[in-house]
Design a protein around this motif. Sequence first.
Motif: not given
Length: 123
Positions: A48-65
């Motif tokens: 779960x920790x790994x899964x949530x961090x992967x989702x966080x990475x996607x959201x951070x990418x969106x925030x940067x865009x």
Amino acid sequence: MKTLIFILTISVLTGTTKSDRDCSNAYSSADDAYSYCKKAYDSDSWDDTKSYLKKAMNSFEDAMTYAEEDDCKCDDAHTAADDGYTYAKKGYNSSDWEETKSYAKKAKSSADDAMSYANNCND
């Protein structure tokens, strides 16, 4: 004289409108990243920790865009989201439980910063 005052008033109002920015999408994506990082940090499950961090990475990418888009242009929000992405990625790639948790906490802090900066850029 009245014409001059009218032109100045219109110029000020037009100038104010052009400087208004909308960083609500960057804020929303950073908020999502914050939620995922918090869930990653609070989780007792390695998967779960790994899964949530992967989702966080996607959201951070969106925030940067979104922070780079013409209607936002918020360098501080972009930088904080980039930092958060880096921390989330390091946590995701780590094979040490404590290190992963530490990076999740750092990513959460960066997400909080990105939200604050995006909110400030709206003003």
